[in-house]
Scaffold this motif. Structure first.
Motif, short mmCIF file in Angstrom:
data_model
loop_
_atom_site.label_atom_id
_atom_site.label_comp_id
_atom_site.label_asym_id
_atom_site.label_seq_id
_atom_site.Cartn_x
_atom_site.Cartn_y
_atom_site.Cartn_z
N UNK A 86 9.62 -5.63 0.02
CA UNK A 86 9.32 -4.60 -1.76
C UNK A 86 10.03 -3.16 -1.31
N UNK A 87 11.89 -3.09 -2.11
CA UNK A 87 12.10 -1.66 -1.25
C UNK A 87 12.12 -0.89 -2.37
N UNK A 88 11.43 0.21 -1.81
CA UNK A 88 11.65 1.04 -3.29
C UNK A 88 13.46 1.78 -3.47
N UNK A 89 12.63 2.06 -5.29
CA UNK A 89 14.32 2.73 -6.04
C UNK A 89 14.36 4.40 -5.29
N UNK A 90 15.40 5.05 -6.16
CA UNK A 90 15.87 6.52 -5.52
C UNK A 90 14.51 7.26 -6.19
N UNK A 91 14.31 7.67 -4.99
CA UNK A 91 12.49 8.71 -5.22
C UNK A 91 11.18 7.73 -4.98
N UNK A 92 11.46 6.52 -5.25
CA UNK A 92 10.42 6.02 -5.01
C UNK A 92 9.79 5.69 -3.72
N UNK A 93 8.38 5.77 -3.98
CA UNK A 93 7.42 4.99 -2.12
C UNK A 93 7.17 3.91 -2.45
N UNK A 94 6.47 3.32 -1.73
CA UNK A 94 5.74 2.76 -0.95
C UNK A 94 4.49 1.59 -2.19
N UNK A 95 3.90 2.91 -2.61
CA UNK A 95 2.96 2.74 -3.47
C UNK A 95 3.37 2.26 -5.38
N UNK A 96 4.63 2.36 -5.51
CA UNK A 96 4.99 2.14 -6.32
C UNK A 96 5.07 0.03 -6.60
N UNK A 97 4.57 -0.35 -5.72
CA UNK A 97 4.27 -1.69 -5.72
C UNK A 97 2.71 -2.13 -4.92
N UNK A 98 1.82 -1.32 -5.42
CA UNK A 98 0.40 -2.15 -5.10
C UNK A 98 -0.13 -2.40 -6.29
N UNK A 99 0.49 -2.16 -7.53
CA UNK A 99 0.31 -3.11 -8.24
C UNK A 99 0.15 -5.00 -8.59
N UNK A 100 1.16 -5.07 -7.52
CA UNK A 100 1.68 -6.34 -7.38
C UNK A 100 0.91 -7.14 -7.24
N UNK A 101 -0.24 -6.52 -6.01
CA UNK A 101 -1.73 -7.03 -5.41
C UNK A 101 -2.17 -8.02 -6.83
#
Length: 252
Positions: free
Chosen positions: A24-39
């Motif tokens: 996953x590639x985050x949005x502007x200002x975003x980080x890798x943690x944004x996608x942790x809930x996908x687990x």
């Protein structure tokens, strides 16, 4: 959570023999943690990784990268260092542009992705001009608030503004200065995700991604605004898996 020696990728889940690897590639200002809930919603046989751009979280003290092409080059090199596995790329907003540019580089290296998903962003030839990265802090914050109502309270705190605004400004510069001299077509299928009430991307712009793939993209429409995926990770993941199964003929 395991870690990779390459700082450009955060491993959220990694198995011994994955059926596929979702990056996953985050949005502007975003980080890798944004996608942790996908687990919680992704099948256990699919690895989940996310790009970590410099200037945030564990890379907070590193210099920002203000060129989108350079971001994609670093991500593609990090992916090429991994053991081969069927690769799915998902990018949201600015991350959609990073996903497309990363896929181009991977295909050139003979490690092309199985599928590319672009969310809430137009293709390069339909991206409107903008120079918010040159404008005042107030103008930049106003644009962030307009797109992400749920995260608006963050910008009320002066200390948090001082911490996070430099990364946002650098990302805005990266996406606003993204320009291609010529369009390049991917061999991989591209599918598009779009919120029905997104004020940033029109259906016409989303449909224009068809010019950048040898396959006809599907447009997956979701309820909500620009950050629709925050409230509905499960439907988003189900859509990704359905589209991969459609092309591969095999469910993941």
């Amino acid at each position: 959570m395991s870690a990779l020696p390459n700082p450009w990728l955060r491993v959220l889940r990694q198995g011994e023999q994955p059926r596929a690897r979702l990056v996953c590639l985050p949005h502007a200002g975003g980080s890798a943690s944004f996608f942790r809930s996908w687990l919680a919603h992704l099948p256990g046989n699919i690895d989940l990784l996310a790009a970590q751009y410099p200037g945030r979280e564990e890379r907070f003290n590193e210099p920002h990268v203000t060129c989108l092409m350079r971001l994609a080059e670093h991500v593609s090199q990090a992916l090429q260092a991994l053991p081969p596995a069927p690769l799915l790329l998902f990018g949201h907003s600015m991350g959609a542009a990073v996903a497309y540019e990363t896929a181009l580089r991977l295909e050139l290296a003979g490690r092309g992705p199985m599928h590319v998903f672009v969310s809430a962003h137009p293709p390069p030839h339909r991206q409107p001009s903008s120079d918010l990265h040159r404008q005042s802090d107030a103008a930049l914050i106003a644009d962030i608030r307009r797109q992400d109502h749920g995260g608006a309270s963050l910008w009320d705190d002066p200390q948090l503004r001082a911490l996070f605004l430099p990364a946002v400004r650098s990302d805005y510069q990266a996406i606003e200065t993204w320009h291609r001299e010529s369009l390049q077509t991917l061999n991989a299928p591209i599918d598009v995700l779009l919120a029905r009430d997104d004020q940033e991307v029109s259906l016409s712009q989303a449909t224009a991604w068809r010019q950048l793939s040898r396959h006809v993209p599907d447009i997956g429409l979701f309820d909500g605004h620009h950050f629709y995926l925050k409230q509905q990770p499960r439907p988003v993941i189900e859509y990704l898996l359905q589209r991969v199964a459609h092309y591969s003929g095999t469910p993941l």
